[in-house]
Design a protein around this motif. Structure first.
Motif, PDB file in Angstrom:
ATOM      1  N   ALA A 269      37.977   7.983  14.265  1.00 10.56           N
ATOM      2  CA  ALA A 269      37.099   9.128  14.652  1.00 10.56           C
ATOM      3  C   ALA A 269      35.834   8.367  15.418  1.00 10.56           C
ATOM      4  O   ALA A 269      35.473   8.690  16.502  1.00 10.56           O
ATOM      5  CB  ALA A 269      36.739   9.968  13.347  1.00 10.56           C
ATOM      6  N   ALA A 270      35.482   7.356  14.511  1.00  7.25           N
ATOM      7  CA  ALA A 270      33.990   6.691  15.288  1.00  7.25           C
ATOM      8  C   ALA A 270      34.418   6.027  16.448  1.00  7.25           C
ATOM      9  O   ALA A 270      33.599   5.914  17.444  1.00  7.25           O
ATOM     10  CB  ALA A 270      33.603   5.739  14.120  1.00  7.25           C
ATOM     11  N   GLY A 271      35.716   5.149  16.340  1.00  4.05           N
ATOM     12  CA  GLY A 271      36.225   4.692  17.744  1.00  4.05           C
ATOM     13  C   GLY A 271      36.423   5.789  18.927  1.00  4.05           C
ATOM     14  O   GLY A 271      36.096   5.207  20.015  1.00  4.05           O
ATOM     15  N   THR A 272      36.793   6.896  18.523  1.00  3.08           N
ATOM     16  CA  THR A 272      37.095   7.937  19.565  1.00  3.08           C
ATOM     17  C   THR A 272      35.584   8.207  20.203  1.00  3.08           C
ATOM     18  O   THR A 272      35.468   8.489  21.430  1.00  3.08           O
ATOM     19  CB  THR A 272      37.836   9.149  18.953  1.00  3.08           C
ATOM     20  N   MET A 273      34.607   8.092  19.384  1.00  2.00           N
ATOM     21  CA  MET A 273      33.236   8.660  19.857  1.00  2.00           C
ATOM     22  C   MET A 273      32.832   7.525  20.871  1.00  2.00           C
ATOM     23  O   MET A 273      32.114   7.730  21.820  1.00  2.00           O
ATOM     24  CB  MET A 273      32.248   8.725  18.695  1.00  2.00           C
ATOM     25  N   MET A 274      32.907   6.291  20.491  1.00  2.00           N
ATOM     26  CA  MET A 274      32.882   5.189  21.420  1.00  2.00           C
ATOM     27  C   MET A 274      33.590   5.266  22.796  1.00  2.00           C
ATOM     28  O   MET A 274      33.035   4.972  23.898  1.00  2.00           O
ATOM     29  CB  MET A 274      33.016   3.633  20.719  1.00  2.00           C
ATOM     30  N   ALA A 275      34.735   5.600  22.616  1.00  2.00           N
ATOM     31  CA  ALA A 275      35.619   5.733  23.721  1.00  2.00           C
ATOM     32  C   ALA A 275      34.859   6.901  24.801  1.00  2.00           C
ATOM     33  O   ALA A 275      34.894   6.997  26.046  1.00  2.00           O
ATOM     34  CB  ALA A 275      37.204   5.912  23.670  1.00  2.00           C
ATOM     35  N   ALA A 276      34.558   8.139  23.936  1.00  2.00           N
ATOM     36  CA  ALA A 276      33.861   9.191  24.862  1.00  2.00           C
ATOM     37  C   ALA A 276      32.781   8.728  25.407  1.00  2.00           C
ATOM     38  O   ALA A 276      32.245   9.054  26.357  1.00  2.00           O
ATOM     39  CB  ALA A 276      33.670  10.386  23.791  1.00  2.00           C
ATOM     40  N   GLU A 277      31.915   8.144  24.536  1.00  3.76           N
ATOM     41  CA  GLU A 277      30.697   7.718  25.176  1.00  3.76           C
ATOM     42  C   GLU A 277      30.592   6.645  26.452  1.00  3.76           C
ATOM     43  O   GLU A 277      30.065   6.991  27.411  1.00  3.76           O
ATOM     44  CB  GLU A 277      29.909   6.800  24.125  1.00  3.76           C
ATOM     45  N   ILE A 351      30.907  -1.685  27.750  1.00  6.99           N
ATOM     46  CA  ILE A 351      31.335  -1.508  26.712  1.00  6.99           C
ATOM     47  C   ILE A 351      30.568  -1.799  25.615  1.00  6.99           C
ATOM     48  O   ILE A 351      30.620  -0.801  24.622  1.00  6.99           O
ATOM     49  CB  ILE A 351      32.936  -2.486  26.526  1.00  6.99           C
ATOM     50  N   ALA A 352      29.843  -3.071  25.560  1.00  6.79           N
ATOM     51  CA  ALA A 352      29.039  -3.288  24.750  1.00  6.79           C
ATOM     52  C   ALA A 352      27.846  -1.920  24.535  1.00  6.79           C
ATOM     53  O   ALA A 352      27.413  -1.643  23.410  1.00  6.79           O
ATOM     54  CB  ALA A 352      28.308  -4.584  24.946  1.00  6.79           C
ATOM     55  N   ALA A 353      27.282  -1.448  25.485  1.00  2.07           N
ATOM     56  CA  ALA A 353      26.371  -0.703  25.559  1.00  2.07           C
ATOM     57  C   ALA A 353      27.056   0.672  24.945  1.00  2.07           C
ATOM     58  O   ALA A 353      26.257   1.235  24.110  1.00  2.07           O
ATOM     59  CB  ALA A 353      25.833  -0.346  27.048  1.00  2.07           C
ATOM     60  N   ALA A 354      27.979   1.108  25.085  1.00  2.62           N
ATOM     61  CA  ALA A 354      28.625   2.236  24.518  1.00  2.62           C
ATOM     62  C   ALA A 354      28.900   2.023  23.027  1.00  2.62           C
ATOM     63  O   ALA A 354      28.569   2.935  22.280  1.00  2.62           O
ATOM     64  CB  ALA A 354      30.048   2.571  25.267  1.00  2.62           C
TER      65      ALA A 354
END
Lengths: 360, 360
Positions: A269-277, A351-354
């Motif tokens: 879930a947290a990783g999906t938020m990063m992918a979404a961001e 990627i780092a910024a997201a």
């Protein structure tokens, strides 16, 4: 009971979903080569469900051996796997004996990998008892153990002969594990099924309340999505990679914190938020889309922020992931809600910024 | 150079046999997915042949990582296998990196199994440097490690993308290992190629003297026999089992004495004599046939008597073998010289008598 079929030619197999399936030995019997099974379970699930399954099988004339493993992702190691091999050899299980994995994702991953390797392959049945295992890990034949340097690094593609998802076992599932399973359910909506995503937004509280009808529908629709993807791309040469939405970021969280700190679904879930961001930063998703995903995870009681490991540590951990090709990170991102694609062109700085934006 | 093809559809691969092949990087390059290899070798073979192979590959632009394992069957364990995984992860090898096994049967079995499991499967090339590996273990995709309770119990069917058999590497092979390889060469004659058996009876001294032309012929004909069997029955549902002549008895010798006491080929020779003796007792072979086999093994400097473990211990060890089905021992026996069949009907007392008769 509903039955789906995973269309894999001579390795096709049924997924039965319904209530009271653990006592229906005939469903298992129909898929055995010989009346002999070795059940792999764990110390949490065994006391709850092993007795009933074992009694039903023995009454049907099946010879049953058992090994119970310690519970948790931290035990998805070679040492624990060896306990399965020790049992199989001590009990003189044959190449035609069927290994039955009774438990959640860890039991299924280890049981399946043991079955893939024992005498170079024995038949294998999945009886998943968590929502996450029922909607995701028990279907599709991915098996593995962890390595200190990476999650699921040692494993095999090895299809079961049957998946038996008994909804009744979800009654004893802790709330936190139910939520973790919902992360993978929501994933199917996000990557390829926007109608299902809308249904989930309308029905999340029914799922949280464990309404059997809602659970049945969500599991069946999730498995149907997964079965379609797996049938089209069994060994992840293409489309199957989309099932890893949020997983490359999530694996970094799991490995970085130490296996077992966060549940797999929580990290996804947290990783999906990063992918979404990251998808938003690439101009693919609108800010409102990201908010919609976040709202759904929040209602599911899932984390929407990653732990503050530092972007550099995330990237180092992600560089070990199986989704690396020619040194580039291949990430699953969202082109829209309900449409995912693999992207290997994002700059490391982006990627780092997201990641930074989604850690708290 | 001669080239054979193992006909396995989209997993078909060539076997090149000849002299000076280690320096011909183009043969390897043609089968790589990306210019990146991880070489697995051992502390005996590495100092002799790693330098040349590595230089040739690096000169051709290939990025090379290496791990060297201790030499010997006693190290065909999970602990040693883990050293391969540690190297692959530390060196950030990807799913598209090709694992190259440079060495004998143990290196090939472990390298192949590591390739089968790393990230659920990476490409794999066999460069066998012993006669046994060149004629048998490098071809056909059987990979495995041992378990204290049984040989090759944990493994996978996993085909290489290329087998490169460089005859020049046999120049440094100890006599005892050359003999062990001849046991598997003779096996092909016994189970399915009586013309080859006759050639071996005429040519054994040339092979012992390492005449390159004789070695080339024997390796090519052995590989051809093996490739035919494997193409017809990749996962040993039927005919492939015939390749195990002498192996069920032989595995009992290896496990019973502790891995590494006898070489695999030595155990196979003594085990083949037990299978021949049982075939005689069943009325299939004449006493003269058994004598012919014995004479050939003696000329090859192979043992023709098993160690005195006691028949009960042999049978207990054989009961763990993969060739057990529904509790019965399925043995490969000889109907005639050049014709083998699987037999599951022999009485235990008869098997025990044959074992006793061939122990000294």
């Amino acid at each position: 009971m509903q039955t789906l079929n995973v269309a894999l030619g001579d390795r096709a197999y049924p997924i039965h979903i319904g209530r009271g399936l653990l006592g229906r030995a005939e469903l298992v019997l129909a898929r055995l080569k010989t009346p002999r099974v070795a059940i792999v379970t764990n110390d949490t699930v065994g006391p709850l469900y092993l007795g009933g399954l074992r009694a039903a099988l023995e009454q049907a004339g099946v010879n049953v051996s058992v090994v119970s493993l310690p519970d948790g992702e931290a035990y998805k190691t070679w040492e624990t796997l060896n306990r399965i091999f020790d049992m199989l050899l001590t009990e003189r299980c044959e190449r035609s004996t069927t290994l039955v994995a009774l438990g959640g994702g860890v039991v299924g991953d280890m049981g399946g990998f043991a079955a893939a390797c024992y005498q170079r392959g024995m038949p294998f049945i999945q009886i998943p008892t968590t929502l996450l295992a029922q909607v995701d890990s028990s279907v599709g034949g991915k098996t593995a153990i962890n390595h200190p340097l990476g999650k699921n690094m040692i494993g095999a593609f090895y299809q079961p002969r049957l998946v038996l998802a008994d909804i009744d076992t979800l009654a004893t599932l802790p709330d936190r594990e139910l939520a973790a399973g919902l992360a993978e359910v929501i994933k199917y909506g996000l990557i390829r099924d926007s109608d299902f995503l809308a249904w989930l937004e309308a029905s999340l509280e029914r799922l949280r309340a464990r309404d059997p009808e809602a659970l049945m529908y969500a599991i069946e629709r999730s498995c149907r999505n997964k079965a379609e993807v797996v049938a089209a791309d069994e060994t992840e040469q293409g489309e199957r990679a989309l099932l890893n939405l949020g997983h490359t970021f999530g694996h970094a969280i799991e490995t970085g914190l130490g296996y077992g700190e966060w549940l797999h679904g929580e990290a996804v879930a947290a990783g999906t938020m990063m992918a979404a961001e990251l998808s938003r930063r690439l101009g693919w998703l609108a800010a409102g889309d990201v908010d919609r995903i976040e709202a759904l995870f929040v209602r599911a009681k899932l984390p929407v922020w990653g732990p503050k490991l530092g972007a550099a540590r995330y990237l180092a951990l992600m560089a070990h992931d199986k989704k690396v090709e020619a040194g580039r990170l291949r990430l699953v991102l969202l082109h829209a809600l309900g449409r995912a694609r693999v992207h290997g062109e994002a700059a490391l700085s982006e990627i780092a910024a997201a990641i930074e934006a989604r850690c708290r």
